[in-house]
Write a protein that holds these residues in place. Sequence first.
Motif, mmCIF file in Angstrom:
data_model
loop_
_atom_site.group_PDB
_atom_site.id
_atom_site.type_symbol
_atom_site.label_atom_id
_atom_site.label_comp_id
_atom_site.label_asym_id
_atom_site.label_seq_id
_atom_site.Cartn_x
_atom_site.Cartn_y
_atom_site.Cartn_z
ATOM 1 N N UNK A 122 23.062 -27.041 -48.347
ATOM 2 C CA UNK A 122 23.639 -28.055 -48.016
ATOM 3 C C UNK A 122 23.654 -29.344 -49.035
ATOM 4 N N UNK A 123 23.407 -28.985 -50.200
ATOM 5 C CA UNK A 123 24.385 -29.859 -50.695
ATOM 6 C C UNK A 123 26.293 -29.601 -51.228
ATOM 7 N N UNK A 124 26.731 -28.426 -50.724
ATOM 8 C CA UNK A 124 27.551 -28.121 -51.086
ATOM 9 C C UNK A 124 28.760 -29.714 -50.054
ATOM 10 N N UNK A 125 29.430 -30.290 -51.115
ATOM 11 C CA UNK A 125 30.080 -31.327 -50.446
ATOM 12 C C UNK A 125 31.380 -31.163 -49.459
ATOM 13 N N UNK A 126 32.014 -31.762 -48.756
ATOM 14 C CA UNK A 126 33.361 -31.246 -47.424
ATOM 15 C C UNK A 126 34.138 -31.956 -49.008
ATOM 16 N N UNK A 127 35.546 -30.952 -48.472
ATOM 17 C CA UNK A 127 36.677 -31.252 -49.737
ATOM 18 C C UNK A 127 37.766 -31.568 -48.366
ATOM 19 N N UNK A 128 38.613 -32.300 -49.239
ATOM 20 C CA UNK A 128 39.985 -32.903 -48.410
ATOM 21 C C UNK A 128 40.835 -32.623 -49.590
ATOM 22 N N UNK B 211 34.019 -29.815 -57.065
ATOM 23 C CA UNK B 211 33.150 -29.343 -56.878
ATOM 24 C C UNK B 211 31.270 -28.866 -57.089
ATOM 25 N N UNK B 212 31.583 -28.397 -57.736
ATOM 26 C CA UNK B 212 30.295 -28.315 -58.551
ATOM 27 C C UNK B 212 29.290 -29.478 -58.803
ATOM 28 N N UNK B 213 30.229 -30.599 -59.260
ATOM 29 C CA UNK B 213 29.232 -31.445 -59.747
ATOM 30 C C UNK B 213 28.880 -32.418 -59.122
ATOM 31 N N UNK B 214 29.757 -32.365 -57.662
ATOM 32 C CA UNK B 214 29.206 -32.946 -56.153
ATOM 33 C C UNK B 214 28.171 -32.199 -55.459
ATOM 34 N N UNK B 215 28.323 -31.219 -55.966
ATOM 35 C CA UNK B 215 26.395 -30.212 -54.996
ATOM 36 C C UNK B 215 25.584 -30.701 -55.985
ATOM 37 N N UNK B 216 25.879 -30.914 -57.391
ATOM 38 C CA UNK B 216 24.550 -31.081 -58.465
ATOM 39 C C UNK B 216 24.030 -32.985 -58.017
ATOM 40 N N UNK B 217 24.687 -33.997 -57.882
ATOM 41 C CA UNK B 217 24.814 -34.632 -57.235
ATOM 42 C C UNK B 217 23.642 -35.688 -56.062
ATOM 43 N N UNK B 218 23.425 -33.995 -55.473
ATOM 44 C CA UNK B 218 21.891 -34.763 -54.614
ATOM 45 C C UNK B 218 22.659 -35.490 -53.075
ATOM 46 N N UNK B 219 23.415 -35.301 -52.909
ATOM 47 C CA UNK B 219 23.997 -36.244 -51.710
ATOM 48 C C UNK B 219 24.444 -37.333 -51.963
ATOM 49 N N UNK B 220 24.818 -37.718 -53.027
ATOM 50 C CA UNK B 220 25.497 -38.970 -52.987
ATOM 51 C C UNK B 220 27.039 -38.740 -53.707
ATOM 52 N N UNK B 221 27.395 -37.360 -53.050
ATOM 53 C CA UNK B 221 28.851 -37.388 -53.632
ATOM 54 C C UNK B 221 29.166 -36.294 -52.808
ATOM 55 N N UNK B 222 29.062 -36.733 -51.172
ATOM 56 C CA UNK B 222 28.845 -34.897 -50.140
ATOM 57 C C UNK B 222 30.354 -35.693 -48.979
ATOM 58 N N UNK B 223 31.518 -36.010 -50.253
ATOM 59 C CA UNK B 223 32.908 -35.616 -49.438
ATOM 60 C C UNK B 223 33.967 -36.789 -50.677
ATOM 61 N N UNK B 224 34.719 -35.364 -50.943
ATOM 62 C CA UNK B 224 35.467 -35.514 -52.301
ATOM 63 C C UNK B 224 37.163 -35.294 -51.518
ATOM 64 N N UNK B 225 37.950 -35.981 -51.815
ATOM 65 C CA UNK B 225 38.859 -35.663 -51.995
ATOM 66 C C UNK B 225 40.133 -36.380 -52.741
ATOM 67 N N UNK B 226 40.652 -34.250 -53.003
ATOM 68 C CA UNK B 226 41.223 -34.518 -54.671
ATOM 69 C C UNK B 226 43.020 -34.233 -54.194
ATOM 70 N N UNK B 227 44.079 -35.558 -54.816
ATOM 71 C CA UNK B 227 45.516 -35.238 -54.818
ATOM 72 C C UNK B 227 45.876 -34.550 -55.960
ATOM 73 N N UNK B 228 46.180 -33.325 -54.882
ATOM 74 C CA UNK B 228 46.389 -32.308 -55.960
ATOM 75 C C UNK B 228 48.883 -33.015 -55.976
ATOM 76 N N UNK B 229 49.965 -33.087 -56.555
ATOM 77 C CA UNK B 229 50.698 -33.068 -56.744
ATOM 78 C C UNK B 229 51.909 -32.355 -57.700
ATOM 79 N N UNK B 230 53.313 -32.582 -57.877
ATOM 80 C CA UNK B 230 54.036 -31.995 -58.733
ATOM 81 C C UNK B 230 53.617 -32.681 -60.210
ATOM 82 N N UNK B 231 53.473 -34.135 -60.555
ATOM 83 C CA UNK B 231 52.636 -34.290 -61.599
ATOM 84 C C UNK B 231 52.074 -33.889 -62.110
ATOM 85 N N UNK B 232 51.813 -32.654 -61.769
ATOM 86 C CA UNK B 232 50.694 -31.520 -61.851
ATOM 87 C C UNK B 232 51.465 -30.199 -62.494
#
Length: 323
Positions: free
Chosen positions: A37-43, A80-101
């Motif tokens: 239940x604690x696994x955050x939504x990810x975009x 995502x694992x860190x968000x899952x340990x936040x006890x619901x404080x981080x329920x939605x995570x957005x990550x920007x992935x681009x060619x800079x990396x």
Amino acid sequence: MSDSERQDRQEDAPQGAEATEGTPEDTTAETAAASEAAIPELVIISGMSGAGRSTAAKCLEDLGWFVVDNLPPALIPTMVELGARSQGNVARIAVVVDVRGRRFFDNLRESLADLESKNVTRRIVFLESSDEVLVRRFESVRRPHPLQGDGRIVDGIDAERELLRELRGDADLVIDTSSLNVHELRAKMDAQFAGEEEPELRATVMSFGFKYGLPVDADLVVDMRFLPNPHWVPELRPYTGLNEEVAAYVFNQPGAKEFLDRYAELLQLIAAGYRREGKRYVTIAVGCTGGKHRSVATSEKLAARLASQGVETVVVHRDMGRE
């Protein structure tokens, strides 16, 4: 607590309480349920440099998402694992992935597979734009493309398109920002992510004119040029497909109503497949010569059919008014 008090409490406890309460099996099940239940939504936000990734990320941040810019793909599961340990404080995570990396970009496929194995709900938003518009944007800010090296801006754009080709094919939502300003892009993001409840499927039905080019973010393309063009009817020429007389003319032509009925049935099959595959967004491009009459009338009818089938639908008339 004395031995006598402890014995009294044990005698007062319901029968079987000591045998069932706090057993390892129950603890394991409760922990697993809480973890799931604690696994955050990810975009995952990606796409072409200059196409508006930062604006899209900022929009999600304003909507309450926890946004991480330029995170190496290998670290996404860790985030995502860190968000899952936040006890619901981080329920939605957005990550920007681009060619800079780009050093880490090869790890993206492995990270996505890892997320899938852990049943993480993830969506990929891909920002797209035409070469001409991207060149103009880079020239306006007088910055080089991150992949152009000693070449031209267009060389960097070509290299980036090739690098991102596979990711674009896997995207759940592709947004073409060629003709969008910052406010219009934010409106599109708001329309997709601002709702509290995520619908099963969202559809954009877009009318367009073939003479202005195909929409690059189209998943399905419909060609209505098999019907007579109202442009050649003098009394209908000034109007658009939103006009009742124009729409009546279009759908009184042989094959028009039959096409609409059968294509709507086909879309039911496609929509069911998209849902099974976890695809939440689809763009249906409906074209005619100029994007004024036949495509507009058909888009309105098709959108109404989709809405009646429980698909949340937005209608966009890309080229209406350009003539």
